[in-house]
Design a protein around this motif. Structure first.
Motif, PDB file in Angstrom:
ATOM      1  N   VAL A  69       0.829  -1.212   0.000  1.00  0.00           N
ATOM      2  CA  VAL A  69       0.000   0.000   0.000  1.00  0.00           C
ATOM      3  C   VAL A  69       0.863   1.261   0.000  1.00  0.00           C
ATOM      4  O   VAL A  69       0.485   2.275  -0.560  1.00  0.00           O
ATOM      5  CB  VAL A  69      -0.960  -0.003   1.218  1.00  0.00           C
ATOM      6  CG1 VAL A  69      -1.669   1.326   1.386  1.00  0.00           C
ATOM      7  CG2 VAL A  69      -1.951  -1.137   1.098  1.00  0.00           C
ATOM      8  N   SER A  70       2.040   1.193   0.632  1.00  0.00           N
ATOM      9  CA  SER A  70       2.927   2.343   0.781  1.00  0.00           C
ATOM     10  C   SER A  70       2.181   3.560   1.353  1.00  0.00           C
ATOM     11  O   SER A  70       2.134   4.629   0.736  1.00  0.00           O
ATOM     12  CB  SER A  70       3.570   2.682  -0.561  1.00  0.00           C
ATOM     13  OG  SER A  70       4.577   3.651  -0.392  1.00  0.00           O
ATOM     14  N   PRO A  71       1.609   3.396   2.558  1.00  0.00           N
ATOM     15  CA  PRO A  71       0.799   4.479   3.117  1.00  0.00           C
ATOM     16  C   PRO A  71       1.640   5.672   3.565  1.00  0.00           C
ATOM     17  O   PRO A  71       2.787   5.527   3.980  1.00  0.00           O
ATOM     18  CB  PRO A  71       0.116   3.818   4.318  1.00  0.00           C
ATOM     19  CG  PRO A  71       1.083   2.757   4.746  1.00  0.00           C
ATOM     20  CD  PRO A  71       1.697   2.253   3.466  1.00  0.00           C
ATOM     21  N   ASP A  72       1.031   6.836   3.476  1.00  0.00           N
ATOM     22  CA  ASP A  72       1.627   8.039   4.057  1.00  0.00           C
ATOM     23  C   ASP A  72       1.392   8.048   5.568  1.00  0.00           C
ATOM     24  O   ASP A  72       2.170   8.615   6.316  1.00  0.00           O
ATOM     25  CB  ASP A  72       0.987   9.290   3.439  1.00  0.00           C
ATOM     26  CG  ASP A  72       1.176   9.323   1.936  1.00  0.00           C
ATOM     27  OD1 ASP A  72       2.339   9.366   1.502  1.00  0.00           O
ATOM     28  OD2 ASP A  72       0.165   9.300   1.209  1.00  0.00           O
ATOM     29  N   ARG A 124       9.067   1.932   8.113  1.00  0.00           N
ATOM     30  CA  ARG A 124       9.389   3.334   7.811  1.00  0.00           C
ATOM     31  C   ARG A 124       8.210   4.134   7.251  1.00  0.00           C
ATOM     32  O   ARG A 124       8.378   4.956   6.334  1.00  0.00           O
ATOM     33  CB  ARG A 124      10.590   3.417   6.888  1.00  0.00           C
ATOM     34  CG  ARG A 124      11.833   2.770   7.466  1.00  0.00           C
ATOM     35  CD  ARG A 124      13.022   2.904   6.534  1.00  0.00           C
ATOM     36  NE  ARG A 124      14.132   2.105   6.970  1.00  0.00           N
ATOM     37  CZ  ARG A 124      15.088   2.518   7.791  1.00  0.00           C
ATOM     38  NH1 ARG A 124      15.063   3.719   8.270  1.00  0.00           N
ATOM     39  NH2 ARG A 124      16.074   1.707   8.123  1.00  0.00           N
ATOM     40  N   VAL A 125       7.018   3.878   7.780  1.00  0.00           N
ATOM     41  CA  VAL A 125       5.861   4.699   7.411  1.00  0.00           C
ATOM     42  C   VAL A 125       6.117   6.098   7.972  1.00  0.00           C
ATOM     43  O   VAL A 125       6.489   6.240   9.140  1.00  0.00           O
ATOM     44  CB  VAL A 125       4.554   4.105   7.985  1.00  0.00           C
ATOM     45  CG1 VAL A 125       3.382   5.024   7.702  1.00  0.00           C
ATOM     46  CG2 VAL A 125       4.310   2.720   7.409  1.00  0.00           C
ATOM     47  N   PRO A 126       5.937   7.151   7.171  1.00  0.00           N
ATOM     48  CA  PRO A 126       6.278   8.501   7.628  1.00  0.00           C
ATOM     49  C   PRO A 126       5.477   8.997   8.837  1.00  0.00           C
ATOM     50  O   PRO A 126       6.006   9.722   9.672  1.00  0.00           O
ATOM     51  CB  PRO A 126       5.991   9.390   6.416  1.00  0.00           C
ATOM     52  CG  PRO A 126       5.799   8.494   5.261  1.00  0.00           C
ATOM     53  CD  PRO A 126       5.525   7.124   5.774  1.00  0.00           C
ATOM     54  N   HIS A 127       4.207   8.608   8.921  1.00  0.00           N
ATOM     55  CA  HIS A 127       3.358   9.114  10.009  1.00  0.00           C
ATOM     56  C   HIS A 127       2.524   7.975  10.574  1.00  0.00           C
ATOM     57  O   HIS A 127       1.887   7.232   9.814  1.00  0.00           O
ATOM     58  CB  HIS A 127       2.428  10.216   9.510  1.00  0.00           C
ATOM     59  CG  HIS A 127       3.148  11.337   8.846  1.00  0.00           C
ATOM     60  ND1 HIS A 127       3.851  12.299   9.540  1.00  0.00           N
ATOM     61  CD2 HIS A 127       3.314  11.629   7.535  1.00  0.00           C
ATOM     62  CE1 HIS A 127       4.398  13.147   8.686  1.00  0.00           C
ATOM     63  NE2 HIS A 127       4.090  12.757   7.458  1.00  0.00           N
ATOM     64  N   ILE A 128       2.527   7.864  11.894  1.00  0.00           N
ATOM     65  CA  ILE A 128       1.714   6.858  12.576  1.00  0.00           C
ATOM     66  C   ILE A 128       0.909   7.581  13.644  1.00  0.00           C
ATOM     67  O   ILE A 128       1.473   8.299  14.473  1.00  0.00           O
ATOM     68  CB  ILE A 128       2.583   5.763  13.212  1.00  0.00           C
ATOM     69  CG1 ILE A 128       3.447   5.096  12.134  1.00  0.00           C
ATOM     70  CG2 ILE A 128       1.707   4.742  13.937  1.00  0.00           C
ATOM     71  CD1 ILE A 128       4.499   4.164  12.673  1.00  0.00           C
ATOM     72  N   VAL A 129      -0.408   7.424  13.582  1.00  0.00           N
ATOM     73  CA  VAL A 129      -1.286   8.059  14.568  1.00  0.00           C
ATOM     74  C   VAL A 129      -2.227   7.015  15.137  1.00  0.00           C
ATOM     75  O   VAL A 129      -2.548   6.022  14.480  1.00  0.00           O
ATOM     76  CB  VAL A 129      -2.098   9.233  13.960  1.00  0.00           C
ATOM     77  CG1 VAL A 129      -1.188  10.345  13.494  1.00  0.00           C
ATOM     78  CG2 VAL A 129      -2.980   8.758  12.832  1.00  0.00           C
TER      79      VAL A 129
END
Length: 128
Positions: free
Chosen positions: A83-86, A107-112
């Motif tokens: 998926v290569s999520p942002d 290495r997902v850029p943002h995790i919330v």
């Protein structure tokens, strides 16, 4: 035209409940022109998956058999790479922990995380 933000939503299960209802409502209401949503769930039969699919949202059963499941973790890492999520957005206890660790590893850029319940339930059947 700006690139759509890709969000992978992770949740413990897609059985009827409060967190699941909130996720469904949010995904239906959020502008699909600006955001691309994918949902992954760790446990259960995915009773509500069909409701999401009708809305055009891809849903994946990550096939966790227990909280620490090496195959489930590999399935999640594979989904993240595909998926290569942002953003990885986690909801509910196990998805919060596992999603944050695997998301960081990939290495997902943002995790919330959306805190639905901050309590640990030791009698949860997915622990064993």
């Amino acid at each position: 035209m700006a690139k759509r933000v890709r969000i992978l939503h992770l949740i413990d299960n897609l059985e009827p409940g409060g967190a699941q209802t909130r996720l469904l409502n949010d995904l239906v209401a959020i502008n699909k022109q600006d955001f691309f949503h994918v949902v992954g769930y760790l446990f259960g039969q995915g009773t509500l998956a069909g409701v999401l699919r009708v809305q055009g949202i891809e849903v994946f059963d990550l096939k966790f058999r227990r909280a620490v499941d090496s195959q489930g973790i590999r399935n999640l890492a594979s989904l993240i790479k595909r998926v290569s999520p942002d953003i990885v957005h986690t909801q509910v206890f196990f998805a919060d922990i596992i999603g944050r660790v695997v998301g960081r590893y990939c290495r997902v850029p943002h995790i919330v995380s959306t805190i639905q319940s901050s309590t640990y339930e030791p009698n949860n059947k997915y622990l064993y």
